[in-house]
Design a protein around this motif. Structure first.
Motif, PDB file in Angstrom:
ATOM      1  N   LYS A 227     -68.582 -38.564  -7.590  1.00  0.00           N
ATOM      2  CA  LYS A 227     -68.169 -37.564  -6.589  1.00  0.00           C
ATOM      3  C   LYS A 227     -66.888 -37.990  -5.880  1.00  0.00           C
ATOM      4  O   LYS A 227     -65.930 -37.211  -5.773  1.00  0.00           O
ATOM      5  N   THR A 228     -66.862 -39.211  -5.396  1.00  0.00           N
ATOM      6  CA  THR A 228     -65.683 -39.695  -4.659  1.00  0.00           C
ATOM      7  C   THR A 228     -64.480 -39.813  -5.587  1.00  0.00           C
ATOM      8  O   THR A 228     -63.352 -39.456  -5.213  1.00  0.00           O
ATOM      9  N   MET A 229     -64.702 -40.303  -6.789  1.00  0.00           N
ATOM     10  CA  MET A 229     -63.616 -40.453  -7.762  1.00  0.00           C
ATOM     11  C   MET A 229     -62.960 -39.105  -8.053  1.00  0.00           C
ATOM     12  O   MET A 229     -61.729 -38.983  -8.112  1.00  0.00           O
ATOM     13  N   LEU A 230     -63.766 -38.071  -8.225  1.00  0.00           N
ATOM     14  CA  LEU A 230     -63.243 -36.738  -8.497  1.00  0.00           C
ATOM     15  C   LEU A 230     -62.510 -36.172  -7.282  1.00  0.00           C
ATOM     16  O   LEU A 230     -61.446 -35.569  -7.412  1.00  0.00           O
ATOM     17  N   ALA A 231     -63.091 -36.371  -6.104  1.00  0.00           N
ATOM     18  CA  ALA A 231     -62.488 -35.823  -4.883  1.00  0.00           C
ATOM     19  C   ALA A 231     -61.100 -36.416  -4.648  1.00  0.00           C
ATOM     20  O   ALA A 231     -60.163 -35.702  -4.257  1.00  0.00           O
ATOM     21  N   LYS A 232     -60.948 -37.716  -4.876  1.00  0.00           N
ATOM     22  CA  LYS A 232     -59.655 -38.366  -4.634  1.00  0.00           C
ATOM     23  C   LYS A 232     -58.561 -37.851  -5.561  1.00  0.00           C
ATOM     24  O   LYS A 232     -57.375 -37.990  -5.262  1.00  0.00           O
ATOM     25  N   ARG A 233     -58.958 -37.262  -6.667  1.00  0.00           N
ATOM     26  CA  ARG A 233     -57.977 -36.764  -7.632  1.00  0.00           C
ATOM     27  C   ARG A 233     -57.657 -35.288  -7.447  1.00  0.00           C
ATOM     28  O   ARG A 233     -56.797 -34.751  -8.165  1.00  0.00           O
ATOM     29  N   LEU A 234     -58.303 -34.638  -6.503  1.00  0.00           N
ATOM     30  CA  LEU A 234     -58.024 -33.224  -6.272  1.00  0.00           C
ATOM     31  C   LEU A 234     -56.564 -32.957  -5.890  1.00  0.00           C
ATOM     32  O   LEU A 234     -55.956 -32.009  -6.399  1.00  0.00           O
ATOM     33  N   PRO A 235     -55.936 -33.763  -4.997  1.00  0.00           N
ATOM     34  CA  PRO A 235     -54.539 -33.479  -4.658  1.00  0.00           C
ATOM     35  C   PRO A 235     -53.593 -33.513  -5.859  1.00  0.00           C
ATOM     36  O   PRO A 235     -52.544 -32.865  -5.840  1.00  0.00           O
ATOM     37  N   THR A 236     -53.965 -34.251  -6.932  1.00  0.00           N
ATOM     38  CA  THR A 236     -53.062 -34.368  -8.080  1.00  0.00           C
ATOM     39  C   THR A 236     -52.978 -33.085  -8.892  1.00  0.00           C
ATOM     40  O   THR A 236     -52.067 -32.950  -9.731  1.00  0.00           O
ATOM     41  N   ILE A 237     -53.907 -32.141  -8.678  1.00  0.00           N
ATOM     42  CA  ILE A 237     -53.856 -30.872  -9.423  1.00  0.00           C
ATOM     43  C   ILE A 237     -53.470 -29.705  -8.516  1.00  0.00           C
ATOM     44  O   ILE A 237     -53.401 -28.567  -8.980  1.00  0.00           O
TER      45      ILE A 237
END
Length: 512
Positions: A227-237
């Motif tokens: 969950k945290t790993m995915l959330a941290k990558r949200l700004p990159t898209i």
């Protein structure tokens, strides 16, 4: 002799020019008037020692310093340099007719060196608007202030340097920043990428929908599911910041003192992840000396709340109004300040206290009542404001061990930008509206048309899931975003079905 210098005060994210009037006459005492706080009242001791340290003289006469307008409270130590230059000019030790052409700001140390200030960017914007020739301020803030074009910004390290500047004994070059080049160079400067995530294709799909429409998301699943790993990558898209968004975001971070000397411009969308022990004031802003809170620091970016049920309920409830209005008004007895707060909320939580409810392999030790009580820590009105409820399941070993390269953030971002382009064209005649999540009720009825079969599908979902009117609107907005991603003019039943699927926490008896 009366001399006027100019400084600036920041209220909210905007600046107000302050006139510092210094008069030296017969007498022996020092006075500072114009609603100064304690930091300003104490400044004369710092100023006197700094002046003596550079081999100049502190007048032993009556000194009156007036800070106008007198009905605005002045706070902080940034006025030290302006007062010191005023005293030197009023006592005849510094003679220069151009002193009043500059905003002068900086906190003085006892040895005459100058300490950084907050809010250099809004101060620079206001100085240009009022026609000042330039700004003299600490070197650490020079690049930040130099973002504003056609304004001479001089970064200075000490009081002695300021005296030499006005005496023209040394040449000082203004700081120049190529905003557009810096913006282009750093706009994709991320340390993480979606290709780092193995499996979880359904979660990536949900986050792509969220990014395409600006929707809020909650991820619910066991520990270690990603969950945290995915959330941290949200700004990159998310789509890159525009220049206007970048300046607005930089102003907020400038006022709060979060910019370093090299970060003159925010070029990537902010990602804020406060700890669950945060107070409601720290989250929304305010305090004795009002400062932007985390929701404003996440403006034009992402606010990530990990372990959502562990936050105090009162802290979560204060977000309900900003999530709708995209701004926060801090009201006190004598003033009100409005901070922007247009952010995407992404929250993560375990399904129960032990974390293993609905886990395919591990047994949950929590009873049904315990699970319900845990989930009830998040109120219905707050969940209503979250568009996508996504169940995250553990990644299987075969997926983790798979060496096949996952899709990169750049490819996902291109699809998101394409969908956002459709929305920008749709809302081009609407004020301050750029994506589907921001639609009001009238626009919702105008652009979210569904046929009779779609209405029947939505009616059944409303009845079975006991959805609120707000949840009905959210489903339509998400369905419209899915249609935009497929470049479909109308909302199809498949789009509605997928949007309804993302209301998992609305299901009756979800936890048993």
């Amino acid at each position: 002799m009366l001399v006027k210098t100019y400084a600036s005060a920041v209220f909210g994210i905007n600046a107000t020019t302050i006139t510092v009037e210094v008069n030296i006459s017969t007498g022996t005492k020092y006075y500072i008037v114009g609603l100064p706080d304690n930091a300003i009242k104490e400044s004369l001791q710092r100023i006197e020692t700094a002046i003596v340290s550079i081999k100049m003289r502190m007048p032993r006469q009556k000194i009156v310093v007036n800070m106008a307008p007198a009905d605005i409270r002045k706070e902080g130590s940034a006025y030290d340099l302006s007062i010191a230059i005023g005293i030197l000019a009023a006592s005849g030790q510094l003679i220069n007719d151009e002193i009043s052409d500059y905003i002068i700001l900086g906190e003085l140390s006892l040895d005459g060196t100058i300490q950084p200030i907050k809010g250099a960017l809004p101060i620079s914007i206001q100085a240009k608007k009022e026609g000042f020739k330039g700004i003299i301020l600490p070197s650490a803030n020079a690049r930040e202030a130099a973002i504003v074009s056609n304004l001479a910004i001089y970064g200075i390290d000490s009081l002695a340097d300021v005296v030499r500047f006005f005496e023209s004994k040394e040449d000082f070059q203004p700081t120049v920043v190529d905003v557009r080049q810096q913006f282009i160079q750093r706009m994709n400067n991320y340390d993480v990428d979606f290709s780092d995530v193995k499996g979880q294709e359904n979660i990536k799909r949900a986050l792509e929908i969220a990014a395409a429409g600006g929707h809020n998301v909650i991820l619910i699943g066991p520990p270690g599911a990603g969950k945290t790993m995915l959330a941290k990558r949200l700004p990159t898209i998310l789509p890159p910041l525009t220049i206007e968004e970048s300046l607005e975001t930089t102003k907020i971070h400038s006022v709060s003192g979060h910019l370093s000397a090299m970060d003159s411009l925010m070029t990537v969308r902010p990602f804020r992840a406060p700890h669950h022990t945060i107070s409601n004031v720290a989250l929304v802003g305010g305090g004795t000396n009002p400062q932007p809170g985390e929701i404003s620091l996440a403006h034009n970016g992402v606010l990530f709340l990990d372990e959502l049920p562990e936050f105090q309920r009162a802290v979560l409830e204060v977000m309900r109004q900003p999530l709708e209005s995209r701004s926060i008004m801090i009201s006190r007895a004598r003033f009100s300040i409005e901070y922007p707060a247009s952010f995407m909320l992404i929250a993560a939580m375990n399904p129960c206290p032990c974390g293993y409810y609905n886990h395919p392999d591990k047994e949950c030790i929590c009873g049904t009542a315990v699970v319900q009580r845990y989930l009830s820590k998040i109120s219905g009105p707050l969940l209503d404001r979250i568009d996508l409820h996504v169940e995250v399941t553990p990644v299987e070993f075969n997926e983790l061990a798979n060496s096949r390269a996952a899709e990169k953030s750049e490819a996902i971002r291109n699809r998101v930008i394409q969908a956002r382009g459709i929305q920008i064209e749709r809302f081009k005649n609407s004020v301050d509206m750029y994506c589907n999540a921001q639609m009001n009720s009238s626009l919702l009825r105008e652009v979210c048309h569904i046929d009779d079969r779609g209405k029947e599908l939505l009616k059944n979902a409303m009845e079975r899931l006991s959805l609120s009117a707000r949840a009905y609107d959210r489903i339509l907005k998400v369905a419209r975003t899915i249609a935009d991603m497929e470049q479909s003019e109308n909302i199809q039943n498949s789009h509605l079905a997928e949007a309804i699927h993302f209301r998992s926490l609305d299901r009756e008896n979800w936890a048993g």
